[in-house]
Design a protein around this motif. Structure first.
Motif, PDB file in Angstrom:
ATOM      1  N   GLU A 158      -2.468  -7.045  -4.931  1.00  0.00           N
ATOM      2  CA  GLU A 158      -1.726  -7.397  -4.124  1.00  0.00           C
ATOM      3  C   GLU A 158      -1.564  -6.781  -2.104  1.00  0.00           C
ATOM      4  O   GLU A 158      -2.320  -6.687  -1.713  1.00  0.00           O
ATOM      5  CB  GLU A 158      -0.447  -6.893  -3.997  1.00  0.00           C
ATOM      6  N   GLN A 159      -3.120  -5.477  -2.892  1.00  0.00           N
ATOM      7  CA  GLN A 159      -2.881  -3.949  -2.117  1.00  0.00           C
ATOM      8  C   GLN A 159      -4.315  -5.037  -0.734  1.00  0.00           C
ATOM      9  O   GLN A 159      -3.840  -4.792   0.135  1.00  0.00           O
ATOM     10  CB  GLN A 159      -3.282  -2.867  -2.363  1.00  0.00           C
ATOM     11  N   ALA A 160      -5.346  -5.946  -1.835  1.00  0.00           N
ATOM     12  CA  ALA A 160      -6.482  -6.130  -0.237  1.00  0.00           C
ATOM     13  C   ALA A 160      -5.462  -7.151   0.164  1.00  0.00           C
ATOM     14  O   ALA A 160      -5.934  -7.826   1.421  1.00  0.00           O
ATOM     15  CB  ALA A 160      -6.936  -7.020  -1.668  1.00  0.00           C
ATOM     16  N   ALA A 161      -4.312  -8.031  -0.650  1.00  0.00           N
ATOM     17  CA  ALA A 161      -3.137  -9.317   0.231  1.00  0.00           C
ATOM     18  C   ALA A 161      -3.112  -8.666   1.233  1.00  0.00           C
ATOM     19  O   ALA A 161      -2.798 -10.093   2.665  1.00  0.00           O
ATOM     20  CB  ALA A 161      -2.900  -9.898  -0.842  1.00  0.00           C
ATOM     21  N   ARG A 162      -2.746  -7.202   1.493  1.00  0.00           N
ATOM     22  CA  ARG A 162      -1.417  -6.925   1.877  1.00  0.00           C
ATOM     23  C   ARG A 162      -2.007  -6.228   3.394  1.00  0.00           C
ATOM     24  O   ARG A 162      -2.379  -6.667   4.743  1.00  0.00           O
ATOM     25  CB  ARG A 162      -0.806  -5.745   2.006  1.00  0.00           C
ATOM     26  N   LEU A 163      -3.618  -6.328   3.326  1.00  0.00           N
ATOM     27  CA  LEU A 163      -4.500  -5.559   4.350  1.00  0.00           C
ATOM     28  C   LEU A 163      -4.498  -6.935   5.398  1.00  0.00           C
ATOM     29  O   LEU A 163      -4.718  -7.155   6.351  1.00  0.00           O
ATOM     30  CB  LEU A 163      -6.080  -5.071   3.458  1.00  0.00           C
ATOM     31  N   GLU A 164      -5.898  -7.708   3.959  1.00  0.00           N
ATOM     32  CA  GLU A 164      -5.560  -9.647   4.850  1.00  0.00           C
ATOM     33  C   GLU A 164      -4.438  -9.769   5.607  1.00  0.00           C
ATOM     34  O   GLU A 164      -4.730 -10.819   6.798  1.00  0.00           O
ATOM     35  CB  GLU A 164      -6.336 -10.434   4.036  1.00  0.00           C
ATOM     36  N   LEU A 165      -3.235 -10.125   5.387  1.00  0.00           N
ATOM     37  CA  LEU A 165      -1.589 -10.510   5.866  1.00  0.00           C
ATOM     38  C   LEU A 165      -1.831  -9.324   7.360  1.00  0.00           C
ATOM     39  O   LEU A 165      -1.418 -10.034   8.365  1.00  0.00           O
ATOM     40  CB  LEU A 165      -0.838 -10.473   5.233  1.00  0.00           C
ATOM     41  N   GLU A 166      -2.552  -7.809   7.211  1.00  0.00           N
ATOM     42  CA  GLU A 166      -2.173  -7.598   8.419  1.00  0.00           C
ATOM     43  C   GLU A 166      -3.726  -7.977   9.203  1.00  0.00           C
ATOM     44  O   GLU A 166      -2.881  -7.776  10.379  1.00  0.00           O
ATOM     45  CB  GLU A 166      -1.867  -6.011   8.164  1.00  0.00           C
ATOM     46  N   ARG A 167      -4.235  -8.654   9.023  1.00  0.00           N
ATOM     47  CA  ARG A 167      -6.177  -8.803  10.164  1.00  0.00           C
ATOM     48  C   ARG A 167      -4.932 -10.057  10.482  1.00  0.00           C
ATOM     49  O   ARG A 167      -5.328 -10.335  11.678  1.00  0.00           O
ATOM     50  CB  ARG A 167      -6.612  -8.754   9.205  1.00  0.00           C
TER      51      ARG A 167
END
Length: 172
Positions: free
Chosen positions: A121-130
């Motif tokens: 989930e943490q990596a997913a949130r980072l990619e969504l921010e990008r």
């Protein structure tokens, strides 16, 4: 003498785009295996340095044909690497400049979805921010609205705790 060579090169590029389009249609028609085989052939036929736009496109769609989320992530990362290489070498962008810029939100969105499928989930949130950071590159058309809506849907899924390994949402 240079013109016939240029025309031949243009013909090769057109043929590559046609073949990419055919593989996309096979996938959308439900023949994932044949689409995967054709994308794999295109991948091996394209030049790692000279055909970056094609390699980005091939990898972007090849990811969608994968059965294993880790393989899907690997192909999406290849697509991003090719787009990043194009970004560093803007001279070669040519007519693909707008296409590459507008592809970034989708590339990051797909990476986010991959991470959700893998339970990160943490990596997913980072990619969504990008992805959100690149939304200004999207046109105000159906494609742009589709990407924006998909980002919002995935953000809601994560916020609602519905993000779990093995999710199957298809993203643009």
């Amino acid at each position: 003498m240079a013109e016939p060579q240029q025309d031949a090169h243009q013909g090769d590029q057109d043929a590559t785009m046609v073949r990419i389009g055919q593989a996309i249609m096979l996938h959308r028609g439900g023949d994932r295996e044949e689409a995967r085989n054709r994308f794999a052939a295109l991948w091996t036929e394209t030049d790692t340095d000279a055909d970056l736009f094609y390699r980005c496109t091939i990898a972007h769609y090849m990811a969608d044909t994968q059965d294993d989320p880790a393989d899907e992530l690997a192909w999406d990362l290849r697509a991003l690497a090719a787009a990043d290489a194009l970004e560093r070498d803007r001279v070669s962008w040519g007519e693909h400049q707008l296409a590459v810029r507008s592809l970034y939100p989708s590339l990051y969105l797909n990476l986010a979805a991959d991470h959700v499928k893998l339970g990160d989930e943490q990596a997913a949130r980072l990619e969504l921010e990008r992805a959100r950071g690149k939304l200004d590159a999207l046109p105000a058309d159906a494609y742009g609205e589709g990407i924006r809506a998909a980002i919002e849907r995935l953000e809601k899924r994560i916020a609602n705790g519905a993000a779990s390994p093995g999710g199957t949402d298809h993203l643009p």
